[in-house]
Scaffold this motif. Structure first.
Motif, PDB file in Angstrom:
ATOM      1  N   HIS A  64     -64.362  29.669 -34.312  1.00 43.03           N
ATOM      2  CA  HIS A  64     -64.774  30.352 -33.088  1.00 43.03           C
ATOM      3  C   HIS A  64     -66.112  29.784 -32.633  1.00 43.03           C
ATOM      4  CE1 HIS A  64     -65.752  33.576 -30.273  1.00 43.03           C
ATOM      5  NE2 HIS A  64     -64.484  33.969 -30.377  1.00 43.03           N
ATOM      6  N   VAL A  65     -66.313  29.762 -31.307  1.00 37.90           N
ATOM      7  CA  VAL A  65     -67.579  29.235 -30.796  1.00 37.90           C
ATOM      8  C   VAL A  65     -68.766  30.060 -31.308  1.00 37.90           C
ATOM      9  CG1 VAL A  65     -66.622  28.165 -28.736  1.00 37.90           C
ATOM     10  CG2 VAL A  65     -67.349  30.549 -28.651  1.00 37.90           C
ATOM     11  N   ARG A  66     -68.554  31.329 -31.598  1.00 39.20           N
ATOM     12  CA  ARG A  66     -69.654  32.138 -32.127  1.00 39.20           C
ATOM     13  C   ARG A  66     -70.074  31.651 -33.505  1.00 39.20           C
ATOM     14  NH1 ARG A  66     -68.147  38.391 -30.432  1.00 39.20           N
ATOM     15  NH2 ARG A  66     -68.238  38.073 -28.161  1.00 39.20           N
ATOM     16  N   GLU A  67     -69.113  31.116 -34.270  1.00 38.57           N
ATOM     17  CA  GLU A  67     -69.472  30.539 -35.561  1.00 38.57           C
ATOM     18  C   GLU A  67     -70.332  29.298 -35.353  1.00 38.57           C
ATOM     19  OE1 GLU A  67     -67.518  28.261 -39.416  1.00 38.57           O
ATOM     20  OE2 GLU A  67     -66.220  29.516 -38.143  1.00 38.57           O
ATOM     21  N   ILE A  68     -69.982  28.478 -34.364  1.00 43.11           N
ATOM     22  CA  ILE A  68     -70.782  27.292 -34.080  1.00 43.11           C
ATOM     23  C   ILE A  68     -72.189  27.691 -33.659  1.00 43.11           C
ATOM     24  CG2 ILE A  68     -71.018  25.271 -32.585  1.00 43.11           C
ATOM     25  CD1 ILE A  68     -67.974  25.165 -32.430  1.00 43.11           C
ATOM     26  N   LEU A  69     -72.292  28.696 -32.793  1.00 43.29           N
ATOM     27  CA  LEU A  69     -73.604  29.160 -32.357  1.00 43.29           C
ATOM     28  C   LEU A  69     -74.412  29.702 -33.533  1.00 43.29           C
ATOM     29  CD1 LEU A  69     -72.657  30.939 -29.008  1.00 43.29           C
ATOM     30  CD2 LEU A  69     -73.832  28.755 -29.269  1.00 43.29           C
ATOM     31  N   ALA A  70     -73.745  30.414 -34.430  1.00 43.69           N
ATOM     32  CA  ALA A  70     -74.434  30.946 -35.610  1.00 43.69           C
ATOM     33  C   ALA A  70     -74.950  29.812 -36.490  1.00 43.69           C
ATOM     34  CB  ALA A  70     -73.495  31.850 -36.406  1.00 43.69           C
ATOM     35  N   ARG A  71     -74.160  28.759 -36.627  1.00 41.70           N
ATOM     36  CA  ARG A  71     -74.591  27.616 -37.429  1.00 41.70           C
ATOM     37  C   ARG A  71     -75.762  26.889 -36.760  1.00 41.70           C
ATOM     38  NH1 ARG A  71     -71.033  25.806 -41.484  1.00 41.70           N
ATOM     39  NH2 ARG A  71     -69.193  27.131 -41.709  1.00 41.70           N
ATOM     40  N   ILE A  72     -75.712  26.763 -35.444  1.00 40.36           N
ATOM     41  CA  ILE A  72     -76.822  26.146 -34.716  1.00 40.36           C
ATOM     42  C   ILE A  72     -78.100  26.945 -34.941  1.00 40.36           C
ATOM     43  CG2 ILE A  72     -77.747  25.700 -32.397  1.00 40.36           C
ATOM     44  CD1 ILE A  72     -74.846  25.021 -31.550  1.00 40.36           C
ATOM     45  N   ASN A  73     -77.986  28.263 -34.840  1.00 41.79           N
ATOM     46  CA  ASN A  73     -79.160  29.117 -35.044  1.00 41.79           C
ATOM     47  C   ASN A  73     -79.677  29.023 -36.473  1.00 41.79           C
ATOM     48  OD1 ASN A  73     -79.217  30.074 -32.402  1.00 41.79           O
ATOM     49  ND2 ASN A  73     -77.746  31.703 -32.845  1.00 41.79           N
ATOM     50  N   ALA A  74     -78.762  28.919 -37.444  1.00 38.88           N
ATOM     51  CA  ALA A  74     -79.189  28.791 -38.842  1.00 38.88           C
ATOM     52  C   ALA A  74     -79.950  27.490 -39.054  1.00 38.88           C
ATOM     53  CB  ALA A  74     -77.965  28.845 -39.766  1.00 38.88           C
ATOM     54  N   ILE A  75     -79.483  26.417 -38.435  1.00 39.03           N
ATOM     55  CA  ILE A  75     -80.187  25.131 -38.544  1.00 39.03           C
ATOM     56  C   ILE A  75     -81.564  25.237 -37.905  1.00 39.03           C
ATOM     57  CG2 ILE A  75     -80.167  22.712 -37.797  1.00 39.03           C
ATOM     58  CD1 ILE A  75     -77.030  22.971 -37.870  1.00 39.03           C
ATOM     59  N   ARG A  76     -81.627  25.867 -36.738  1.00 42.72           N
ATOM     60  CA  ARG A  76     -82.913  26.005 -36.050  1.00 42.72           C
ATOM     61  C   ARG A  76     -83.878  26.870 -36.856  1.00 42.72           C
ATOM     62  NH1 ARG A  76     -81.858  28.095 -30.255  1.00 42.72           N
ATOM     63  NH2 ARG A  76     -84.093  27.653 -30.059  1.00 42.72           N
ATOM     64  N   ARG A  77     -83.349  27.879 -37.546  1.00 42.85           N
ATOM     65  CA  ARG A  77     -84.221  28.714 -38.391  1.00 42.85           C
ATOM     66  C   ARG A  77     -84.861  27.891 -39.499  1.00 42.85           C
ATOM     67  NH1 ARG A  77     -80.284  32.749 -37.738  1.00 42.85           N
ATOM     68  NH2 ARG A  77     -79.310  32.258 -39.730  1.00 42.85           N
ATOM     69  N   ARG A  78     -84.078  26.956 -40.057  1.00 45.16           N
ATOM     70  CA  ARG A  78     -84.630  26.125 -41.130  1.00 45.16           C
ATOM     71  C   ARG A  78     -85.791  25.281 -40.633  1.00 45.16           C
ATOM     72  NH1 ARG A  78     -79.047  25.367 -42.665  1.00 45.16           N
ATOM     73  NH2 ARG A  78     -79.007  23.249 -41.841  1.00 45.16           N
ATOM     74  N   TYR A  79     -85.769  24.990 -39.332  1.00 47.97           N
ATOM     75  CA  TYR A  79     -86.865  24.215 -38.749  1.00 47.97           C
ATOM     76  C   TYR A  79     -87.866  25.109 -38.034  1.00 47.97           C
ATOM     77  CZ  TYR A  79     -84.007  20.127 -39.715  1.00 47.97           C
ATOM     78  OH  TYR A  79     -83.259  19.163 -40.349  1.00 47.97           O
TER      79      TYR A  79
END
Length: 223
Positions: free
Chosen positions: A104-119
């Motif tokens: 689901h696109v929401r999963e992709i958005l969640a993964r994008i946000n998780a990556i951004r949190r790491r940075y």
């Protein structure tokens, strides 16, 4: 804005429709066009990209390095078959994450946000002064209370806060909200959205947090 790279136009248009339902603008490229674009695009345009989604295409392992030479936005590869060797090759090439269809696109958005949190730039929400914004479609909060906004105004607020400390011109904001190649909308519409957003923020906060300078653009100032 999210950039989608895939050799099949049906796939890029499908992603565009799915992300649009979540209020996210996408721009689709074929691999050849993307290679040319990422090497020559103006810095203002590529800085408007929030993430890159790399689908099935020849030589896609070359793209992460080309992207990293221009910006630091998350790079996610999409696999259609499960292959450990292929997945490891993609991580070795420099992608931030690998997902497998269907998702689901929401999963992709969640993964994008998780990556951004790491940075240090992601979403448990980003709190600046009294305003907290999210990148997953939720309305922002002001002083801990939900602050309902139309989709475009919400995206502008998120973009201004994500780039706090920088002054953004109309072209940058337009590219982030509508997509780099959307020729059906005039840049002047950004002024209208920002005017409405400023009025609502002024009513809620008691002051206008968006500073504008003619010819230079906009920035957000929050205590």
């Amino acid at each position: 804005m999210i950039v989608v790279v895939d050799e099949r136009s049906l796939v890029t248009s499908g992603y565009s429709a799915w992300f649009a339902r979540e209020g996210i603008t996408t721009t689709g490229f074929t691999p050849d066009d993307f290679g040319d674009w990422v090497a020559t695009v103006q810095k203002n345009d590529i800085m408007a990209v929030e993430a890159f989604l790399i689908g099935e295409c020849v030589n896609r392992s070359q793209f992460p390095q080309k992207i990293r030479e221009r910006c630091s936005a998350p790079v996610i590869a999409v696999n259609e078959t499960q292959s450990l060797e292929h997945t490891l090759e993609l991580f070795q090439a420099g992608v931030d994450d690998v997902v497998r269809k269907p998702m689901h696109v929401r999963e992709i958005l969640a993964r994008i946000n998780a990556i951004r949190r790491r940075y240090g730039s992601g979403d448990a929400g980003t709190q600046v002064g009294p305003i907290r914004v999210f990148s997953d479609g939720r309305d922002p909060q002001v002083n801990g209370l939900d602050f309902s906004l139309p989709r475009r105004e919400r995206r502008i607020l998120e973009y201004l806060i994500a780039n706090r400390g920088r002054r953004l011109n109309k072209a940058q904001i337009f590219s982030a909200i509508y997509g780099i190649f959307d020729s059906d909308v005039e840049e002047s519409v950004v002024e209208s959205h920002i005017s409405k957003l400023r009025k609502k923020l002024r009513e809620q906060l008691g002051y206008d947090p968006i500073d504008s300078k003619r010819f230079l653009g906009y920035c957000i100032n929050l205590d």
